[in-house]
Scaffold this active site. Structure first.
Site, mmCIF file in Angstrom:
data_model
loop_
_atom_site.group_PDB
_atom_site.id
_atom_site.type_symbol
_atom_site.label_atom_id
_atom_site.label_comp_id
_atom_site.label_asym_id
_atom_site.label_seq_id
_atom_site.Cartn_x
_atom_site.Cartn_y
_atom_site.Cartn_z
ATOM 1 N N ARG A 164 -9.624 1.149 8.377
ATOM 2 C CA ARG A 164 -9.147 -0.150 8.872
ATOM 3 C C ARG A 164 -10.277 -0.910 9.566
ATOM 4 O O ARG A 164 -10.090 -2.044 9.947
ATOM 5 C CB ARG A 164 -8.059 0.051 9.931
ATOM 6 C CG ARG A 164 -6.707 0.453 9.410
ATOM 7 C CD ARG A 164 -5.907 -0.760 8.981
ATOM 8 N NE ARG A 164 -4.575 -0.848 9.539
ATOM 9 C CZ ARG A 164 -3.529 -0.130 9.183
ATOM 10 N NH1 ARG A 164 -3.638 0.801 8.286
ATOM 11 N NH2 ARG A 164 -2.349 -0.349 9.732
ATOM 12 N N ARG A 180 11.066 -0.487 11.514
ATOM 13 C CA ARG A 180 9.920 0.061 12.241
ATOM 14 C C ARG A 180 9.713 -0.681 13.555
ATOM 15 O O ARG A 180 9.910 -1.889 13.632
ATOM 16 C CB ARG A 180 8.656 -0.094 11.380
ATOM 17 C CG ARG A 180 8.306 1.142 10.603
ATOM 18 C CD ARG A 180 7.193 0.914 9.641
ATOM 19 N NE ARG A 180 5.962 0.421 10.243
ATOM 20 C CZ ARG A 180 4.796 0.377 9.602
ATOM 21 N NH1 ARG A 180 4.729 0.777 8.335
ATOM 22 N NH2 ARG A 180 3.733 -0.090 10.182
ATOM 23 N N LYS A 192 0.831 -1.217 0.000
ATOM 24 C CA LYS A 192 0.000 0.000 0.000
ATOM 25 C C LYS A 192 0.859 1.258 0.000
ATOM 26 O O LYS A 192 0.596 2.194 -0.745
ATOM 27 C CB LYS A 192 -0.920 0.048 1.231
ATOM 28 C CG LYS A 192 -1.961 -1.045 1.288
ATOM 29 C CD LYS A 192 -3.005 -0.764 2.367
ATOM 30 C CE LYS A 192 -2.456 -0.660 3.763
ATOM 31 N NZ LYS A 192 -1.834 -1.892 4.272
ATOM 32 N N ARG A 252 11.998 -5.808 6.302
ATOM 33 C CA ARG A 252 11.750 -4.434 5.857
ATOM 34 C C ARG A 252 12.601 -3.417 6.615
ATOM 35 O O ARG A 252 12.707 -3.470 7.829
ATOM 36 C CB ARG A 252 10.266 -4.117 6.061
ATOM 37 C CG ARG A 252 9.863 -2.739 5.619
ATOM 38 C CD ARG A 252 8.391 -2.663 5.332
ATOM 39 N NE ARG A 252 7.586 -2.495 6.529
ATOM 40 C CZ ARG A 252 6.277 -2.232 6.516
ATOM 41 N NH1 ARG A 252 5.647 -2.126 5.348
ATOM 42 N NH2 ARG A 252 5.614 -2.096 7.627
ATOM 43 N N ARG A 265 -0.751 -7.755 13.786
ATOM 44 C CA ARG A 265 -1.288 -6.878 12.725
ATOM 45 C C ARG A 265 -2.008 -7.697 11.666
ATOM 46 O O ARG A 265 -3.065 -7.302 11.174
ATOM 47 C CB ARG A 265 -0.141 -6.061 12.098
ATOM 48 C CG ARG A 265 0.312 -4.925 13.016
ATOM 49 C CD ARG A 265 1.749 -4.524 12.773
ATOM 50 N NE ARG A 265 1.973 -3.972 11.464
ATOM 51 C CZ ARG A 265 3.153 -3.988 10.827
ATOM 52 N NH1 ARG A 265 4.211 -4.540 11.404
ATOM 53 N NH2 ARG A 265 3.269 -3.470 9.632
HETATM 54 P P1 AMP Z 1 0.603 1.242 8.876
HETATM 55 O O1 AMP Z 1 1.785 2.130 8.658
HETATM 56 O O2 AMP Z 1 -0.556 1.543 7.973
HETATM 57 O O3 AMP Z 1 0.962 -0.214 8.896
HETATM 58 O O4 AMP Z 1 0.071 1.576 10.356
HETATM 59 C C1 AMP Z 1 0.891 1.385 11.489
HETATM 60 C C2 AMP Z 1 0.062 1.374 12.752
HETATM 61 O O5 AMP Z 1 -0.605 2.635 12.942
HETATM 62 C C3 AMP Z 1 -1.062 0.344 12.810
HETATM 63 O O6 AMP Z 1 -0.607 -0.949 13.184
HETATM 64 C C4 AMP Z 1 -1.967 0.969 13.873
HETATM 65 O O7 AMP Z 1 -1.432 0.823 15.166
HETATM 66 C C5 AMP Z 1 -1.907 2.436 13.516
HETATM 67 N N1 AMP Z 1 -2.928 2.784 12.490
HETATM 68 C C6 AMP Z 1 -2.699 3.193 11.215
HETATM 69 N N2 AMP Z 1 -3.850 3.428 10.559
HETATM 70 C C7 AMP Z 1 -4.840 3.152 11.448
HETATM 71 C C8 AMP Z 1 -6.255 3.179 11.374
HETATM 72 N N3 AMP Z 1 -6.895 3.545 10.239
HETATM 73 N N4 AMP Z 1 -6.961 2.822 12.476
HETATM 74 C C9 AMP Z 1 -6.346 2.467 13.614
HETATM 75 N N5 AMP Z 1 -5.012 2.403 13.760
HETATM 76 C C10 AMP Z 1 -4.249 2.741 12.685
#
Ligand code: AMP
Length: 210
Positions: free
Chosen positions: A89, A157, A14, A124, A168
């Site tokens: 999400r 990360r 993404k 990663r 996740r």
């Molecule tokens: P990502 O970079 O999209 O993998 O997001 C990293 C982390 O940020 C996720 O595992 C959540 O803890 C938080 N996060 C990101 N987007 C959302 C969302 N739409 N709703 C809730 N938590 C989010």
């Protein structure tokens, strides 16, 4: 004007394709994960409140993330369109977008097998400066630990460790089906199959948007 939602598991690509779509259509790349990481980095009260959730691979509350996204999408930067990476999400978040009267032209689901995802996430590394993503095995930088583009250090990360990755993926599997149905029922859903060839996947994405 193009308003796109990207759906897909962590590690499905993404972030990579959001960046490419943003450049291709001259639209704002809105990554809730990036916004939340920046808030945590700022050490604000809100950052302290959410940091353990993110580190453990849990979602942060719908209320907080919806408030963040509403403010962002109403800002001037988003007036020519946007690509949403990591939002919605939950079904609740998808419904909130409608309440906020946020328009969507397409929701693209990038499907990738779980074994590929685990391989990608466990290797990663990411540039803190420009956000470029590498994989130590699949797509290594030219110099170990250094970003090809800006020369800064690459980091892992906080949530790219095996327990957080498993969490996740489990949460993603629980939450994604109703969101997919939500956009399917609105005739907005497009599905592409993510490959390790970034350009091939991107061509498929542009094709389904036509
Ligand atoms: P990502 O970079 O999209 O993998 O997001 C990293 C982390 O940020 C996720 O595992 C959540 O803890 C938080 N996060 C990101 N987007 C959302 C969302 N739409 N709703 C809730 N938590 C989010």
């Amino acid at each position: 004007m193009m308003r796109i939602i990207l759906l897909g598991a962590p590690g499905s690509g993404k972030g990579t394709h959001a960046e490419k779509l943003s450049k291709h259509f001259f639209i704002e790349n809105v990554s809730t994960g990036k916004i939340i990481r920046d808030i945590i980095e700022s050490k604000s009260e809100l950052g302290k409140l959410v940091s353990d959730f993110v580190k453990n691979g849990e979602l942060i509350s719908d209320n907080i993330v919806c408030k963040i996204i509403n403010e962002k999408l109403k800002s001037d930067k988003c007036k020519n369109g946007y690509v949403l990476d990591g939002f919605p999400r939950t079904l609740q978040q998808a419904r909130k977008l409608e309440e906020f009267e946020v328009k969507v032209d397409a929701a693209i689901l990038i499907e990738v097998s779980e074994s590929i995802i685990i391989e990608r996430l466990t290797g990663r590394v990411q540039c803190k400066e420009c956000g470029n993503v590498y994989n130590v095995k699949l797509n290594p930088p030219k110099v170990v630990g250094i970003c090809d583009t800006c020369g800064k250090n690459l980091i892992i990360r906080d949530d790219d460790n095996v327990p957080a990755i498993q969490n996740r993926l489990r949460i993603y599997q629980l939450q994604v089906a109703p969101i997919v149905d939500f956009y399917k029922n609105k005739n907005l859903l497009k599905v592409v199959y993510g490959k390790n060839n970034i350009e091939g996947t991107f061509t498929d994405i542009l094709n389904v948007l036509e």
